[in-house]
Structure formats: C-alpha cells, structure tokens
Design an enzyme around this catalytic site. Structure first.
Site, PDB file in Angstrom:
ATOM      1  N   SER A 198      41.761  16.244  38.697  1.00  0.00           N
ATOM      2  CA  SER A 198      43.132  15.781  38.509  1.00  0.00           C
ATOM      3  C   SER A 198      43.368  15.152  37.142  1.00  0.00           C
ATOM      4  O   SER A 198      43.145  15.765  36.113  1.00  0.00           O
ATOM      5  CB  SER A 198      43.495  14.824  39.639  1.00  0.00           C
ATOM      6  OG  SER A 198      44.851  14.528  39.604  1.00  0.00           O
ATOM      7  N   HIS A 199      43.766  13.892  37.155  1.00  0.00           N
ATOM      8  CA  HIS A 199      44.148  13.186  35.931  1.00  0.00           C
ATOM      9  C   HIS A 199      42.946  12.533  35.255  1.00  0.00           C
ATOM     10  O   HIS A 199      43.089  11.907  34.217  1.00  0.00           O
ATOM     11  CB  HIS A 199      45.147  12.098  36.292  1.00  0.00           C
ATOM     12  CG  HIS A 199      44.592  11.217  37.373  1.00  0.00           C
ATOM     13  ND1 HIS A 199      44.479  11.667  38.665  1.00  0.00           N
ATOM     14  CD2 HIS A 199      44.052   9.995  37.348  1.00  0.00           C
ATOM     15  CE1 HIS A 199      43.907  10.726  39.390  1.00  0.00           C
ATOM     16  NE2 HIS A 199      43.637   9.698  38.617  1.00  0.00           N
TER      17      HIS A 199
ATOM     18  N   LYS B  44      37.841  20.750  45.496  1.00  0.00           N
ATOM     19  CA  LYS B  44      38.368  20.486  46.830  1.00  0.00           C
ATOM     20  C   LYS B  44      38.742  21.786  47.509  1.00  0.00           C
ATOM     21  O   LYS B  44      39.013  22.800  46.865  1.00  0.00           O
ATOM     22  CB  LYS B  44      39.544  19.529  46.779  1.00  0.00           C
ATOM     23  CG  LYS B  44      40.796  20.081  46.159  1.00  0.00           C
ATOM     24  CD  LYS B  44      41.935  19.088  46.368  1.00  0.00           C
ATOM     25  CE  LYS B  44      43.173  19.538  45.639  1.00  0.00           C
ATOM     26  NZ  LYS B  44      44.332  18.751  45.980  1.00  0.00           N
TER      27      LYS B  44
ATOM     28  N   ASP C   4      49.959  16.089  34.602  1.00  0.00           N
ATOM     29  CA  ASP C   4      48.558  15.674  34.500  1.00  0.00           C
ATOM     30  C   ASP C   4      47.604  16.860  34.381  1.00  0.00           C
ATOM     31  O   ASP C   4      48.032  18.004  34.202  1.00  0.00           O
ATOM     32  CB  ASP C   4      48.176  14.803  35.693  1.00  0.00           C
ATOM     33  CG  ASP C   4      48.057  15.607  36.972  1.00  0.00           C
ATOM     34  OD1 ASP C   4      48.739  16.645  37.078  1.00  0.00           O
ATOM     35  OD2 ASP C   4      47.267  15.222  37.850  1.00  0.00           O
TER      36      ASP C   4
ATOM     37  N   ASP D 127      45.800  18.723  36.403  1.00  0.00           N
ATOM     38  CA  ASP D 127      45.948  19.905  37.259  1.00  0.00           C
ATOM     39  C   ASP D 127      47.394  20.198  37.635  1.00  0.00           C
ATOM     40  O   ASP D 127      47.655  21.050  38.485  1.00  0.00           O
ATOM     41  CB  ASP D 127      45.084  19.765  38.515  1.00  0.00           C
ATOM     42  CG  ASP D 127      45.483  18.567  39.372  1.00  0.00           C
ATOM     43  OD1 ASP D 127      46.007  17.591  38.820  1.00  0.00           O
ATOM     44  OD2 ASP D 127      45.263  18.620  40.599  1.00  0.00           O
TER      45      ASP D 127
ATOM     46  N   ASP E 119      49.821  18.434  39.157  1.00  0.00           N
ATOM     47  CA  ASP E 119      50.529  17.989  40.361  1.00  0.00           C
ATOM     48  C   ASP E 119      51.246  16.660  40.173  1.00  0.00           C
ATOM     49  O   ASP E 119      52.106  16.307  40.959  1.00  0.00           O
ATOM     50  CB  ASP E 119      49.601  17.966  41.595  1.00  0.00           C
ATOM     51  CG  ASP E 119      48.375  17.110  41.416  1.00  0.00           C
ATOM     52  OD1 ASP E 119      48.214  16.490  40.346  1.00  0.00           O
ATOM     53  OD2 ASP E 119      47.551  17.059  42.357  1.00  0.00           O
ATOM     54  N   ARG E 120      50.886  15.912  39.132  1.00  0.00           N
ATOM     55  CA  ARG E 120      51.571  14.632  38.897  1.00  0.00           C
ATOM     56  C   ARG E 120      52.664  14.786  37.849  1.00  0.00           C
ATOM     57  O   ARG E 120      52.626  15.729  37.048  1.00  0.00           O
ATOM     58  CB  ARG E 120      50.579  13.586  38.395  1.00  0.00           C
ATOM     59  CG  ARG E 120      49.517  13.230  39.391  1.00  0.00           C
ATOM     60  CD  ARG E 120      48.661  12.109  38.879  1.00  0.00           C
ATOM     61  NE  ARG E 120      47.698  11.729  39.890  1.00  0.00           N
ATOM     62  CZ  ARG E 120      47.165  10.519  39.997  1.00  0.00           C
ATOM     63  NH1 ARG E 120      47.461   9.589  39.115  1.00  0.00           N
ATOM     64  NH2 ARG E 120      46.304  10.255  40.956  1.00  0.00           N
TER      65      ARG E 120
ATOM     66  N   GLU F  21      53.570   6.534  44.772  1.00  0.00           N
ATOM     67  CA  GLU F  21      53.605   5.701  43.576  1.00  0.00           C
ATOM     68  C   GLU F  21      52.675   6.222  42.484  1.00  0.00           C
ATOM     69  O   GLU F  21      52.855   5.904  41.314  1.00  0.00           O
ATOM     70  CB  GLU F  21      53.245   4.252  43.923  1.00  0.00           C
ATOM     71  CG  GLU F  21      51.933   4.061  44.719  1.00  0.00           C
ATOM     72  CD  GLU F  21      50.680   4.368  43.968  1.00  0.00           C
ATOM     73  OE1 GLU F  21      50.635   4.083  42.766  1.00  0.00           O
ATOM     74  OE2 GLU F  21      49.741   4.905  44.588  1.00  0.00           O
TER      75      GLU F  21
ATOM     76  N   LYS G 132      51.558  17.958  45.813  1.00  0.00           N
ATOM     77  CA  LYS G 132      52.593  17.442  44.937  1.00  0.00           C
ATOM     78  C   LYS G 132      52.696  18.372  43.744  1.00  0.00           C
ATOM     79  O   LYS G 132      51.778  19.138  43.475  1.00  0.00           O
ATOM     80  CB  LYS G 132      52.290  16.011  44.523  1.00  0.00           C
ATOM     81  CG  LYS G 132      50.925  15.758  43.921  1.00  0.00           C
ATOM     82  CD  LYS G 132      50.722  14.261  43.810  1.00  0.00           C
ATOM     83  CE  LYS G 132      49.438  13.902  43.100  1.00  0.00           C
ATOM     84  NZ  LYS G 132      48.284  13.912  43.986  1.00  0.00           N
TER      85      LYS G 132
HETATM   86  C1  G16 Z   1      45.155  11.921  44.658  1.00  0.00           C
HETATM   87  C2  G16 Z   1      45.870  12.054  45.970  1.00  0.00           C
HETATM   88  C3  G16 Z   1      47.068  11.168  45.998  1.00  0.00           C
HETATM   89  C4  G16 Z   1      46.688   9.747  45.690  1.00  0.00           C
HETATM   90  C5  G16 Z   1      45.942   9.686  44.377  1.00  0.00           C
HETATM   91  C6  G16 Z   1      45.396   8.299  44.082  1.00  0.00           C
HETATM   92  O1  G16 Z   1      45.963  12.416  43.640  1.00  0.00           O
HETATM   93  O2  G16 Z   1      46.274  13.382  46.226  1.00  0.00           O
HETATM   94  O3  G16 Z   1      47.655  11.265  47.256  1.00  0.00           O
HETATM   95  O4  G16 Z   1      47.823   8.933  45.641  1.00  0.00           O
HETATM   96  O5  G16 Z   1      44.854  10.558  44.414  1.00  0.00           O
HETATM   97  O6  G16 Z   1      44.470   7.979  45.073  1.00  0.00           O
HETATM   98  P1  G16 Z   1      43.587   6.669  44.980  1.00  0.00           P
HETATM   99  O7  G16 Z   1      44.570   5.535  44.952  1.00  0.00           O
HETATM  100  O8  G16 Z   1      42.740   6.693  46.217  1.00  0.00           O
HETATM  101  O9  G16 Z   1      42.801   6.732  43.707  1.00  0.00           O
HETATM  102  P2  G16 Z   1      45.368  13.296  42.453  1.00  0.00           P
HETATM  103  O10 G16 Z   1      46.526  13.565  41.556  1.00  0.00           O
HETATM  104  O11 G16 Z   1      44.313  12.423  41.828  1.00  0.00           O
HETATM  105  O12 G16 Z   1      44.810  14.504  43.114  1.00  0.00           O
END
Ligand code: G16
Length: 543
Positions: free
Chosen positions: A113-114, A126, A277, A279, A281-282, A364, A376
């Site tokens: 991800s980010h 995943k 971000d 990948d 999704d953000r 958030e 997302k």
């Molecule tokens: C993932 C999840 C999100 C979550 C985020 C932060 O996002 O899909 O639902 O809000 O991680 O999670 P945490 O607070 O446990 O670090 P992404 O964009 O990282 O795949």
C-alpha cells in the site's frame, strides 16, 4: 517444464494484518518466505486446482520477481488460468474490479500500500476473495494456520514469462492472459460518472493537479484525467510508477504529499488537487487553499453523490470504520439512511456492500469507495469529486464551508507514534483497557468522560463477531479519543490516537484543527500517559 517439490518449514509470524501480510522487502525476499506464504494462501482457500485468479501489484521493488514465482506455483498446482496486468501491474481497485468482472476465484495483490518500497522498504501480499474484496478474518485465519504447518510447495521450473505486452500465453497447462491494467477500470469509471460534464468543466478552464506519487495510479490518471477527460497535459505529476516510488513515501496525506499541499495553498493554486497512494486505493483531496480530511470527504461525497449518474438513485446506506469521524453520521441521519460503524479494515465493509446495505464506505485513513468494487478506490473518489464540482460549479472552499454550516464540523486529527517498542505500546494499551470500566464520570482537564469501552463488532450480515477493535472514550462535550495499535506497520508497534470534537457554533467552524482539539489532546495524554509510555514528546505523524 518440470514440476518440482521443495521441502520447507514454517516461518514465524506470517500473520496477515489489517490488509494482508506486510514485511520488510528483504524479509519477503528471504529463502522460501514468499513461497511459504503463497502456499499457505493456496492451502487456505482449498487449493488452486482448476481455479482462475487475478494477479497484479503496485510495481514496487520485487513485484516483478514475486509475480513470476506466483505464476509458476499456480501453474504447478493445477490452476486453470491467471489474468495478470502488463508488467504485473494492477492498482488494488482495478484488481478488485477484474476479479468481479471476470468472475475469477479471487486474486493475489502484491502491495504494501502506502508503505515505502525498494530493497530497504516494505513488500506485501494479500488474497482477495471472489467478491473482489480483501479476505475476511475466517479466511485469513485459515491462511495463517496454513503458514504454521506448511512443509512443502510445488513450483514449475520454467523461464520467466514475458509480461511486457498484452496477449494470451501458457505456462505449462495454465493459461496466462496479460492485459492492459487500465482499460477495464477506465470503462467502469465511465459508467459511474458524467464524463461529458467533467470534460466541460475542464474545457471551461478548471485546473487540477493530481500527484500519483510515482506509484501505480500514474497510468490510470494519465489515461482517464488527461486522456479521456481533457485535463491539461501536466495535470498528472509523478505519474510514472517506479520500484521505490521515486525514493518517496507514497502515502497521500499532508505530511508525505507536502509538495501538493504547498502548491494548493499558494495564491495561484489550481482549483482542485488530489493524490493517491502506492497501490491506488487511498486518496487525498484538496481545493485551492483547503485540505479536505478523509472523514469530511466521506461526509461530503455522501451528501452530493446523487449528482453522479452511478448514484443518482440515492444511496442504500453508508459505512465508516469506528475511528473515522462521525461527520458522515449526521449526513446519513439527515438523508434518512442507515450508517454502519465497522472495525478498521476494508474487509469489514465487504458483507455490507454485498448485501446491498451500504453503497458508500470510508475511513479516516484516506480511503473512500463504493459498491462498484470491493476495495477503496483513490481515483474513483477523485472522479466523484470532479463530478460534483462539474455539477455544482462551486469552489472546494465554498462546498466545505457550506457543509459545515449545515451539519456542524467534526474537528478531527490522528496522532501516530511509530516504531514504538511493542512491550511499551502493549503496556499503554493493556493498562488503559484494564481501567476502562472506571473512567466514566472522571474529569481530565476541561473534559469529563461519558463512556469508555473496547469496540467489538457483530457483522449484521453473517453474524461474525470481531473483538478487541480499539479503545474508545467519549466525552460529555461530544468529543472522543480512540486508541488503536496499527495492523499494517512492519517495524515495532504504531500507536494511533484518533481525536475528535464536534462544533456546531457557526462562529467557530474555521479554526485550526489542533487548536480546536487541544482539550481532547490534553485529556488523551492525561488518561493514557502517552509520553511516559512511548518515551516520545510528540507524535511522529499528525494527519
Ligand atoms: C489498510 C486497510 C484499511 C485501514 C488501513 C490502516 O489500508 O485496508 O482499512 O484503515 O490499512 O490500518 P491500520 O490502522 O491497522 O494501520 P491500506 O491502504 O494500507 O491497504
């Protein structure tokens, strides 16, 4: 091509977190590490014989090598076919869409991800289920169990497949379809939004800056924003994906996308700014002179979604993760629609979306999406905003101010303490959990605790129960603080402190968020002893 069986042993801590397994890249590249985990995924879903999968990732370092390994393992284990993006690239939402569009048995997404990429950065993998969404807990539990017993894996001995061009080829007896990662996704976006109206908006001189942060959204944004919608060339910046994201941290928030923030705060800023971000999704949303926090963005999108053709018939309901601010709740109440509160993790929205109980979801952590996919979707959020702007022809600043005047403002901030020693973070968390029952009625500075509990979730669709999802403390003022330990970090523990205060006085809607939250911040410190436990004077990241 020969199929070989490799003996292996379980590797510690291959436990999927909030969204798949994320580790340091060098850990993932260690002997058998990737193969063990892929085998555990295959075992956890009952094998891949005869199955069809989608495969792609955000292009980070090791994406290409990992994809070749997964293809060879799938072929050796009898998979019927794999659909893979050119160069093994697929944004997470595009992968989710392909799984649904092509009716596959799920997909494997290569992404952290980010999190930063590169040999010193992070890597991740995943599994998404056939509905296109991240595997729910019962599936990730089976995958984790399989990591603890894995003793061998089979893999085809073969040369690398050429994934640089679209086409269909074979690996052993498995069909491999290599496709343009953008086309199907772009076609889906065209069904949801009024592209003519957005084209007219750009044609009228409307300006935008989209920062792809050297990550996977670049090709999507170039094709859709500049190609299909007529945004001026140069609208998309940092639009070529690179294995280490240009040495940056592809997290679209005011800290890591500071360059965009600076441009949007300048007097000659474009009308609209956005970032996505690693990948895709953000998202981060800005207007000239304004930053729209993720919780507010969800609330405004909910209020205005009917302006886009895909949502013109109204929303079935909305859902937000528990730490996300309650801004959207008030919009839902005004529109008379259901609003669900789920644990952190997009996987928890899956059932609500599948059951038609929610149309929009958001978090958030800069994630917003809808029932068009089961992830997302950063660019989707940007396009919905553009559709709203095309329809209202209002400025971002006016839209935001108008929203707050009508619904009130939930001042909101998240303070992150990163790479805290796990025992120190656990001591804070467990100690606070033990005291929750005695907090109600106590006063901390200017605030009095109204309620304190540990969030647990009963899924209204399948009845599954998820315990221990964060500690939440509500104040009589209407504000609250939530404490959670992140499930996506790769070093130490990350303590997240989510702070919120509600303001309905029209004269106090334009304050600095940290200032407006000062009492909540002070109460959080008094309640939990954050400085003493973490040894930090201040958070590492404030968003
Ligand atoms: C993932 C999840 C999100 C979550 C985020 C932060 O996002 O899909 O639902 O809000 O991680 O999670 P945490 O607070 O446990 O670090 P992404 O964009 O990282 O795949």
């Amino acid at each position: 091509m020969q199929k070989i069986t490799v003996q292996t042993r379980p590797i510690d801590a291959q436990k999927p977190g909030t969204s798949g397994l994320r580790k340091k890249t060098h850990v993932f590249m260690g002997p058998h590490y990737l193969e063990n985990y892929v085998q555990a995924i295959f075992d956890g879903i009952g094998g891949v014989a005869g199955k069809r999968l989608v495969l792609g990732g955000d292009g980070r370092y090791f994406n290409d090598r990992a994809a070749q390994v997964i293809l060879r393992m799938a072929a050796a284990q009898g998979a019927a076919g794999v659909i893979v993006g050119v160069n093994a690239l697929l944004s997470t939402p595009a992968a989710s869409h392909l799984i649904r569009l092509r009716g596959t048995d799920g997909g494997l997404i290569l992404s952290a991800s980010h999190n930063p990429g590169g040999p010193e950065g992070d890597f991740g993998l995943k599994y998404n289920t056939p509905n296109g969404g991240p595997a729910p807990e019962n599936v990730t539990d089976r995958i984790f169990a399989a990591t603890q017993t894995v003793s061998q894996y089979t893999i085809l001995e073969a040369h690398d497949l050429d994934l640089t061009r679209p086409g269909t080829t074979a690996l052993g007896e498995m069909t491999v379809e290599i496709l343009d990662p953008v086309a199907d996704y772009a076609a889906l976006m065209e069904t949801l939004f009024d592209f003519d109206a957005i084209r007219a908006l750009f044609a009228s001189g409307f300006t935008m800056r989209f920062d792809a942060m050297h990550a996977v959204t670049g090709p999507y944004a170039h094709a859709i924003l500049e190609g299909m919608l007529g945004a001026a060339p140069g609208t998309v910046v940092n639009g070529t994906p690179s294995p280490d994201f240009g040495g940056g941290h592809p997290d679209p928030n005011p800290i890591w996308a500071k360059d965009l923030v600076d441009r949007m705060m300048a007097p000659d800023a474009p009308d609209f700014g956005a970032a996505s971000d690693g990948d895709g999704d953000r998202n981060m949303i800005m207007g000239r002179g304004v930053y729209v926090g993720p919780s507010d963005s969800l609330a405004l999108l909910t209020a205005h979604a009917h302006r886009a053709p895909g949502y013109a018939r109204g929303l079935k309901g909305v859902a937000r993760s528990m730490p996300t601010s309650g801004a959207v709740d008030r919009v839902a109440a005004a529109l008379g629609m259901a609003c669900y509160e789920t644990p952190t993790g997009w996987k928890f929205f899956g059932n609500l979306l599948d059951a038609g109980r929610a149309t929009l979801c958001g978090e958030e952590s800069a994630g917003t999406g809808s029932d068009h996919v089961r992830e997302k979707d950063g660019l989707w959020a940007v396009l919905l905003w553009l559709n709203i702007l095309a329809d209202t022809r209002a400025s971002m600043a006016d839209l935001l101010a108008g929203h707050w005047r009508r619904y009130g403002r939930n001042y909101y901030s998240r303070h992150d303490y990163e790479d805290v020693a796990a025992d120190r973070a656990n001591a804070l968390y467990d100690g606070l959990r033990a005291r929750l029952g005695s907090l109600a009625g106590q006063t901390f500075g200017a605030l009095t605790v109204a309620s304190a509990d540990e969030f647990a979730y009963d899924d209204p669709v399948d009845g599954s129960h998820s315990a221990a999802q964060g500690l939440r403390i509500g104040f009589t003022s209407g504000g609250r603080v939530v404490f959670r330990l992140s499930g996506t970090g790769t070093v130490g523990a990350t303590l997240r402190v989510y702070l919120e205060e509600v303001e309905t006085d029209p004269a106090r809607l334009d304050r600095d968020a940290q200032e407006a939250l000062a009492d909540v911040i002070a109460a959080a410190e008094a309640i939990a002893g954050i400085k003493a436990h973490t040894g930090r004077e201040a958070p590492d990241v404030i968003t």
